[in-house]
Design a protein around this motif. Structure first.
Motif, PDB file in Angstrom:
ATOM      1  N   GLU A  50      43.854  50.452  -7.755  1.00 31.17           N
ATOM      2  CA  GLU A  50      43.732  50.275  -6.304  1.00 31.17           C
ATOM      3  C   GLU A  50      44.307  48.940  -5.844  1.00 31.17           C
ATOM      4  N   THR A  51      44.318  47.952  -6.728  1.00 32.49           N
ATOM      5  CA  THR A  51      44.689  46.614  -6.272  1.00 32.49           C
ATOM      6  C   THR A  51      45.994  46.134  -6.917  1.00 32.49           C
ATOM      7  N   THR A  52      46.729  47.089  -7.509  1.00 31.39           N
ATOM      8  CA  THR A  52      47.962  46.718  -8.191  1.00 31.39           C
ATOM      9  C   THR A  52      49.191  47.015  -7.333  1.00 31.39           C
ATOM     10  N   PHE A  53      50.074  46.048  -7.267  1.00 31.62           N
ATOM     11  CA  PHE A  53      51.311  46.179  -6.492  1.00 31.62           C
ATOM     12  C   PHE A  53      52.477  45.778  -7.392  1.00 31.62           C
ATOM     13  N   LYS A  77      45.993  42.090  -7.347  1.00 28.90           N
ATOM     14  CA  LYS A  77      45.404  41.231  -6.319  1.00 28.90           C
ATOM     15  C   LYS A  77      43.919  40.983  -6.543  1.00 28.90           C
ATOM     16  N   SER A  78      43.289  41.769  -7.422  1.00 26.27           N
ATOM     17  CA  SER A  78      41.843  41.617  -7.573  1.00 26.27           C
ATOM     18  C   SER A  78      41.476  40.482  -8.526  1.00 26.27           C
ATOM     19  N   ILE A  79      42.447  39.982  -9.282  1.00 27.97           N
ATOM     20  CA  ILE A  79      42.132  38.933 -10.257  1.00 27.97           C
ATOM     21  C   ILE A  79      42.009  37.575  -9.561  1.00 27.97           C
ATOM     22  N   GLU A  80      40.950  36.859  -9.883  1.00 26.85           N
ATOM     23  CA  GLU A  80      40.727  35.511  -9.354  1.00 26.85           C
ATOM     24  C   GLU A  80      41.709  34.570 -10.061  1.00 26.85           C
ATOM     25  N   PRO A  81      42.602  33.916  -9.307  1.00 24.94           N
ATOM     26  CA  PRO A  81      43.609  33.089  -9.975  1.00 24.94           C
ATOM     27  C   PRO A  81      42.999  31.852 -10.642  1.00 24.94           C
ATOM     28  N   TRP A 132      48.806  35.314  -3.414  1.00 25.95           N
ATOM     29  CA  TRP A 132      48.840  36.719  -2.984  1.00 25.95           C
ATOM     30  C   TRP A 132      48.326  37.629  -4.092  1.00 25.95           C
TER      31      TRP A 132
END
Lengths: 146, 423
Positions: A50-53, A77-81, A132
């Protein structure tokens, strides 16, 4: 370094047959009998569909760690940098691919290129800046014959 | 007590565009209809500039330029895909959920948590969606769906709530109802609103202060249900109050779920028939069609899969046969090999246009007049002989997928076959 962003369609499954014994660089084995599992790269490379681009890498600012012009990037996008992650950042109106470096004091943040010809970018309060997404893989095409 | 949460994407189309243009995060954004004719979606900044829905582009082109408004043509493929992501994430937060539109979902959070724990649960849900997809959402939580909708209004209006607003006690309920304009109550139509105005009912609170008898006398059954829900009595089902902008028809399947393509096909065909009927009853056609099916997210022991695909129709339609054709084609293309037990499936039709203002397509090969005449005839037969007296063969007869409603009582008041028997 510019990036072209794409929305990932992870709904499809492209199952490739996996030869269980590995690939022999010798006589072909009667492989048919051993083909039992299937690999779906969507499943192997994408933990959070769901959060992969996807993005296409344009430029060479990360070439020293093997990310080249034309590589396909998988971004979650879901991974905390965290310090040391390769990220797609958005700074002052542009997407950029860099490594994140946080100073030990926790106050300063740097966007680090992996190519001596480029300078690190210090991120300050004045910058309009977001991370991002975090890059999880880059895919490189080797077979270039038409 | 029940706990419902309505999760609503903020200015959905504009937010989808902003994911890929972050510099617009605080700038006015508008989205144009097909062929860039008129404005069909706005960011909150664009709303604040006074740009009205439906304004033709040529009338305000200069105004948009002068105010530095970002203008996008509609990109339904993107909106459909972003919707898939958001809805898929949301559905992981409760085994019981109803997708309400392309950008809204109700979750039943009863028994999952309460009080502050429930609030934190929803805050973490909001963070997961907003960070993971880039789409900001607002969550309203309350013991009834109508109150949850009210809570989400406040969540959107007041920044202090940080996108999660909960009405979970009497003090909050009364305060909210006193601040809520009655026309902003979920399910109160424009027609009803005129009547309320006539009786001097301004706020939701005023409405609840009327007697049950009076409401029963002056309003429809839905009006009475709304009155009850505002008092905290849970009684409205999501499909009783369809959204005007889009229509979603979906069901959960009984027991293990459905594994066969033919079963899902049958179910989806029936949902399509329902959507088509609703479209025709409000004299609209849809341009976009979303087909979805999920396995249960709450079972680790079975393989998981999901289908969520949006397609754009060449010409807007409300025809059952035509829509069914598109749904079947989409479902079959998206169908995954292997055995998956689908627990829930549905159809959303969206981007509605009035059926008398359809822009035809040069390459359209369908005889639209003939199609409309046939639909009208079938509707007339069904009105006389019962819903689905004439139906598509693929809709099936046994409705085995429909078992989920086995605990539903009969249609005592609306279907002659179901009225009570007296000796």
């Amino acid at each position: 370094m510019d990036l072209l962003l794409f929305s990932a369609d992870t709904s499809s499954e492209t199952s490739l047959l996996l030869a269980d014994e590995g690939v022999h660089a010798g006589f072909p084995s009667p492989a048919q009998d051993y083909m039992c599992n299937a690999i779906d790269l969507n499943k192997e490379l994408i933990r959070h569909p769901e959060t992969t681009f996807y993005a296409r890498c344009v430029g060479d600012s990360m070439k020293d760690i093997g990310i080249d012009n034309g590589d396909l990037l998988i971004i979650d996008k879901s991974i905390e940098p965290q310090d040391g992650d390769i990220v797609v950042a958005y700074i002052d109106g542009n997407f950029t691919l860099k490594r994140i470096k946080m100073e030990h004091d926790g106050k300063s943040l740097w966007l680090m290129p992996e190519n001596d010809e480029y300078k690190p970018i210090k991120v300050t309060e004045e910058n309009s800046f977001i991370v991002w997404g975090v890059v999880t893989h880059n895919i490189k095409t080797q077979f270039r014959r038409q | 007590m029940k706990s419902y949460a309505i999760c609503d994407c903020d200015n959905f189309f504009a937010s989808c565009e902003r994911v890929f243009a972050p510099s617009l995060h605080d700038k006015p954004v508008v989205i144009l209809s097909n062929n860039d004719g008129c404005i069909i979606a706005r960011s909150s900044e664009a709303k604040a500039l006074g740009i009205a829905m439906g304004t033709p582009l040529y009338q305000i082109k200069d105004f948009l330029e002068k105010n530095d408004v970002a203008v996008f043509s509609s990109n339904y493929t993107l909106y459909g895909d972003m919707s898939r992501r958001v809805m898929s994430l949301l559905s992981k937060y409760s085994p019981v959920f109803w997708q309400y539109s392309i950008d809204e979902m109700f979750l039943d959070l009863t028994g999952i948590a309460s009080g502050n724990d429930l609030l934190s649960y929803c805050k973490s849900l909001r963070k997961t969606v907003t960070q993971g997809t880039g789409i900001p959402i607002t969550i309203g939580i309350a013991p009834t769906k109508t109150l949850a909708k009210a809570a989400s209004k406040f969540g959107k209006k007041y920044k202090g709530f940080k996108g999660v607003c909960m009405i979970d006690d009497e003090t909050k309920r009364i305060k909210a109802l006193k601040m809520l304009n009655v026309s902003d109550v979920w399910g109160i139509g424009r027609r009803t609103n005129k009547k309320l105005d006539y009786f001097g009912i301004k706020t939701a609170w005023d409405f609840t202060q009327k007697s049950e008898k009076w409401i029963q006398k002056e309003f429809t059954v839905t009006g009475l249900k709304t009155w009850k829900e505002l008092q905290g009595v849970d009684c409205i089902n999501v499909d009783e109050l369809p959204e005007k902008k889009s229509i979603c028809t979906s069901r959960s399947f009984a027991d293990q779920g459905l594994a066969d393509l033919s079963q899902i096909e049958e179910a989806l065909t029936n949902f399509t028939a329902e959507c088509s009927r609703k479209l025709r009853s409000q004299h609209s056609c849809c341009k976009m069609l979303t087909v979805f099916a999920y396995t249960s997210r709450f079972r680790d022991d079975v393989p998981q899969a999901s289908i969520y695909k949006t397609i754009e129709l060449p010409v807007p339609s409300n025809d059952r046969q035509e829509l069914t054709g598109y749904v079947m084609k989409t479902l079959r293309a998206e169908w995954k090999a292997g055995t998956y037990l689908y627990k829930k499936a549905g159809i959303i039709v969206w981007e509605m246009t009035p059926d008398n203002a359809i822009q035809s397509d040069l390459l359209d090969t369908v005889d639209r007049d003939k199609q409309a005449a046939l639909a009208k005839t079938i509707d007339a037969i069904n009105l006389k002989n019962g819903q689905d007296a004439v139906h598509l063969a693929i809709q099936g007869h046994d409705k085995s997928w429909f078992l989920k409603c086995e605990h539903k009582s009969k249609q005592f008041t609306t279907n002659l076959k179901d009225i009570i028997h007296v000796k």
